[in-house]
Design a protein around this motif. Structure first.
Motif, mmCIF file in Angstrom:
data_model
loop_
_atom_site.group_PDB
_atom_site.id
_atom_site.type_symbol
_atom_site.label_atom_id
_atom_site.label_comp_id
_atom_site.label_asym_id
_atom_site.label_seq_id
_atom_site.Cartn_x
_atom_site.Cartn_y
_atom_site.Cartn_z
ATOM 1 N N ILE A 153 -0.376 11.468 -9.794
ATOM 2 C CA ILE A 153 -0.701 10.108 -9.328
ATOM 3 C C ILE A 153 -1.803 9.509 -10.204
ATOM 4 N N LEU A 154 -2.820 10.300 -10.492
ATOM 5 C CA LEU A 154 -3.916 9.802 -11.333
ATOM 6 C C LEU A 154 -3.411 9.418 -12.717
ATOM 7 N N ASN A 155 -2.546 10.235 -13.264
ATOM 8 C CA ASN A 155 -2.004 9.957 -14.605
ATOM 9 C C ASN A 155 -1.241 8.649 -14.660
ATOM 10 N N LYS A 156 -0.560 8.327 -13.580
ATOM 11 C CA LYS A 156 0.332 7.173 -13.612
ATOM 12 C C LYS A 156 -0.277 5.903 -13.049
ATOM 13 N N ALA B 80 0.843 -1.192 0.000
ATOM 14 C CA ALA B 80 0.000 0.000 0.000
ATOM 15 C C ALA B 80 0.875 1.238 0.000
ATOM 16 N N VAL B 81 0.448 2.224 -0.755
ATOM 17 C CA VAL B 81 1.117 3.523 -0.763
ATOM 18 C C VAL B 81 0.094 4.561 -0.330
ATOM 19 N N LEU B 82 0.421 5.284 0.739
ATOM 20 C CA LEU B 82 -0.495 6.275 1.300
ATOM 21 C C LEU B 82 0.072 7.660 1.030
ATOM 22 N N ILE B 83 -0.735 8.536 0.455
ATOM 23 C CA ILE B 83 -0.251 9.862 0.079
ATOM 24 C C ILE B 83 -1.109 10.923 0.743
ATOM 25 N N GLY B 84 -0.504 11.796 1.484
ATOM 26 C CA GLY B 84 -1.249 12.873 2.136
ATOM 27 C C GLY B 84 -0.398 13.506 3.218
ATOM 28 N N ILE C 127 8.654 8.843 -5.974
ATOM 29 C CA ILE C 127 7.202 8.603 -5.918
ATOM 30 C C ILE C 127 6.769 7.740 -7.103
ATOM 31 N N ASP C 128 7.277 8.057 -8.282
ATOM 32 C CA ASP C 128 6.969 7.267 -9.479
ATOM 33 C C ASP C 128 7.297 5.792 -9.280
ATOM 34 N N GLU C 129 8.480 5.588 -8.776
ATOM 35 C CA GLU C 129 8.971 4.228 -8.585
ATOM 36 C C GLU C 129 8.114 3.477 -7.550
ATOM 37 N N ILE D 23 3.821 8.634 1.662
ATOM 38 C CA ILE D 23 4.388 9.765 0.922
ATOM 39 C C ILE D 23 3.781 11.028 1.498
ATOM 40 N N THR D 24 4.600 11.828 2.146
ATOM 41 C CA THR D 24 4.076 12.974 2.899
ATOM 42 C C THR D 24 5.134 14.055 3.034
#
Lengths: 275, 275, 275, 275
Positions: free
Chosen positions: C115-118, C28-32, C86-88, C59-60
């Protein structure tokens, strides 16, 4: 020589007067914790808070402030390079503890000297850890007020007393304590306390307590007890004894006792022995 | 091949000698934790402290120092760019653990090389996590002293041994261990330990332990056991077995066992099996 | 419309396969978490870890890293300005959660778009909190893959659906969900879940849970469940139901239930309902 | 004069309405915590969260953010130099608490003035700790809205009221409260509450609570109670009484009660007295 027992706890830990406030229970200032050894002063602070100190300020490297507050918001913090604020804080102190995790750098030495210079005759001083080693390295002995307690472990005591560990007999230790004109707690698996007139032996202690930080925790308890209780010699003895008593009890179901866990037990044990 | 059982714990975990001090139980130096994986070395440190190490220094990215101290003031910390201090600290170590969360950056590689170069024949070395991957990427194999333990999971072992996971049979693994001239712990749901003369199989382990950080925790326990107990091969086996035993027990009422929770149980389990 | 019950937990929470490793239970990757709302992503992370996620990266804003590690060393951390990393990380994710405490700044919006694009068609995406508001503010709707779950509270749903709270009927909500072509969890004291074919109503929930952070905690549980369990629609329902079930239970002796306390109970409840 | 009893708790602490959300239980903004006294505002925040506040923002020196989040991710944080954001946050507040650990620096004074200027008639304001001392130092009295509560301890009350501690009789205190046109909580081992029409005496309190941070904790509880419960005078009384009640209960087996430990008990006690 007197062997300590539970009696010392009942003698020292008195029911708190009802009409009191945080100032009643003393102001402690704890100085130590460089970038490498910051945990030491954090452990001293936790112990002092749980041992009932009224007000607690920790003077340490700012890199330690956030971790200290994350563990103990009850403590106030001061940058140990902020000499002006340190002066002001020291003036308000009933007891100053200096040394845990302080390191041996030049800055640490200068801070130690400055604190010693400004300590007054009415204030108590506990000298622990790195500060003892700094002491031992001085060619010209540093001056300190009469109300001083050194808390070396055997190796630090070797440095301070110039007595090798095998030569640290009761008699020689006491002689050296007389020369120092300060109380001395020689920490080992059977800690001894040397004061002007007496020698006390702590019958407790366990190998489960032989882990980094136990001495810092003891220094915090001593500081809080000296600040709170009127008979300082007894308070010192009670602090040493209680530290080992809790450690022994916790070791009944733990192979190793972490210092912070020991500190957490202080309020319960102190209540139990309160007279 | 020997299947481990509770017996290994009773054999290894001895009652501590009464007249002892923190130095008696070893000095561990833990190296790892870059900006991204700092939690790994924090978890190793918690495990080592709870497993009874006498003195513990963590060499890591300074961005991890505050969180480490907030969780474990019992540890000392060193900036992993401070090469001079690292040298000094490494000299005092009984056991060095390198790798948890170390990352694969050039700086990490250089630090690994430097540590390997300076490790002496009398010191133990545990190589875990990123450090194993760094090892595998070297064209010219890095040298390491005889007293070395690799702790790869199956994927890392694939990289180090060049054996694909399906080819990791007992025989091939042992053969590869002989070439490495180091002990190897191949971690899986049924971990295997390869030493010069023996293969041990761990009969315990549960899917509730399959969560990030479990390996870092095991590395910390191994480090503390190697530092404390005289028979190093048995100590290694006991560490692996105890880690899984606690994990299995906790999984009886937890769907997932968090590594830090497992570490907290160590003092109680070690006491239970103490002889 | 189906009203959820304990059955959903038994259906979803399966005994873990014995031969497994952390990768088995998802990445899981959590972004915020901007500088102001960093606590939100910390709470999501704690919930995801306790709900059994295999591997967890947060990712924060770097200002949140130390506090996150102090609470949860089990998580890995990435600076949310480090686009390359982040991409990786995103590529390796099974589920991405974006939004808790993300804020509405331009940087947050750009990160959301990136994020949506990738995001790929095989990965799941949970869009929560600030990210929903950012969505609602776009004139030209942002694109997202099919495997997307929105988790708005009623006010956020108002922004996203253009339905005022009083107009948020089951029918209108479902219609709007169909247009969105994503699952929607409309959070209230009786949360509703809208999927392509079904509507689920959560019969549980208590006012003791009405405190900041409860939604962030739910988002973390949803993320971990989607990552671990094969039937994603059921997993989503189970996450919502379990969150409220624990909240209700804890509220029996607490006037307010703190989100982090709820998260701590997850391993025990999941074990209880495991089939 | 009315002596408080358990009755006040049952009157104030009402069962929460089922159909509610975090906004229902109020938005509190806590302002304080300079570099030295950051722990104070952290303790206020923990108390407010555990006392059931719906949403909580802490405005403090950024050096305190990480420790606050490490203890309480439930709180949002704002840099106390970010005046634009502070303005926005203050507008959304139901109750503002200003003062714990704020310090007496010029910046603290300017922030206090700015907050007072922007406070509206419909918002409640709690003025505690350093903010009271800052008040007392103004030659020209600062203006504040009608819905203001001062929470001085006896020494701070001396500064604010110009009544020496021995002169702080019920009558004189009440007279001075009338002049201030604000509620006043005079904290001592038997705290008194002065409102326009009434005087309340708190019969509880114990010397075990005489430790740094107890007042900060009380300020947090008052803030959360004022935000949640409709009768503000009763809410104030209930907060004071409950703080002492928990303290007394915990002191039954603790020699000293740490403020953060007291705060942790709030949800259980509030549930017990809920009507």
């Amino acid at each position: 020589m007197e062997t300590l027992s539970d009696t010392i706890l009942s003698q020292v830990i008195r029911r708190r007067p009802e009409n009191s406030h945080k100032g009643t229970f003393g102001r402690a200032v704890l100085i130590g914790g460089n970038a490498q050894y910051g945990g030491a002063i954090i452990m001293s602070a936790q112990a002092a808070a749980s041992a009932g100190i009224g007000l607690l300020t920790v003077i340490t490297d700012p890199r330690n402030h956030s971790a200290l507050h994350a563990r103990l918001p009850e403590a106030m913090v001061v940058d140990w390079q902020d000499f002006q604020l340190i002066d002001e804080i020291q003036k308000s102190a009933d007891v100053v503890l200096i040394g845990p995790g302080m390191g041996l750098e030049l800055d640490s030495k200068l801070l130690l000297q400055s604190i010693l210079n400004k300590q007054t005759a009415s204030q108590w001083l506990v000298i622990d850890g790195s500060a003892i080693t700094l002491f031992s390295r001085q060619n010209k002995p540093l001056k300190y007020p009469e109300r001083t307690i050194f808390t070396p472990h055997q190796k630090e005591w070797e440095r301070l007393s110039r007595l090798s560990i095998e030569n640290q007999t009761l008699e020689r230790n006491h002689l050296r304590q007389q020369e120092l004109q300060a109380s001395v707690v020689v920490k080992s698996h059977r800690t001894e306390i040397y004061t002007e007139k007496n020698i006390y032996k702590n019958p407790l202690g366990t190998a489960a307590m032989a882990t980094g930080g136990m001495g810092d925790t003891l220094a915090g308890i001593i500081t809080a007890f000296i600040a709170q209780f009127p008979d300082k010699e007894q308070a010192l003895c009670a602090a040493v004894y209680l530290h080992s008593l809790i450690g022994e009890d916790l070791s009944k179901n733990r192979y190793v006792v972490l210092p912070t866990e020991l500190a957490n037990q202080l309020p319960y044990y102190m209540k139990h022995f309160e007279q």
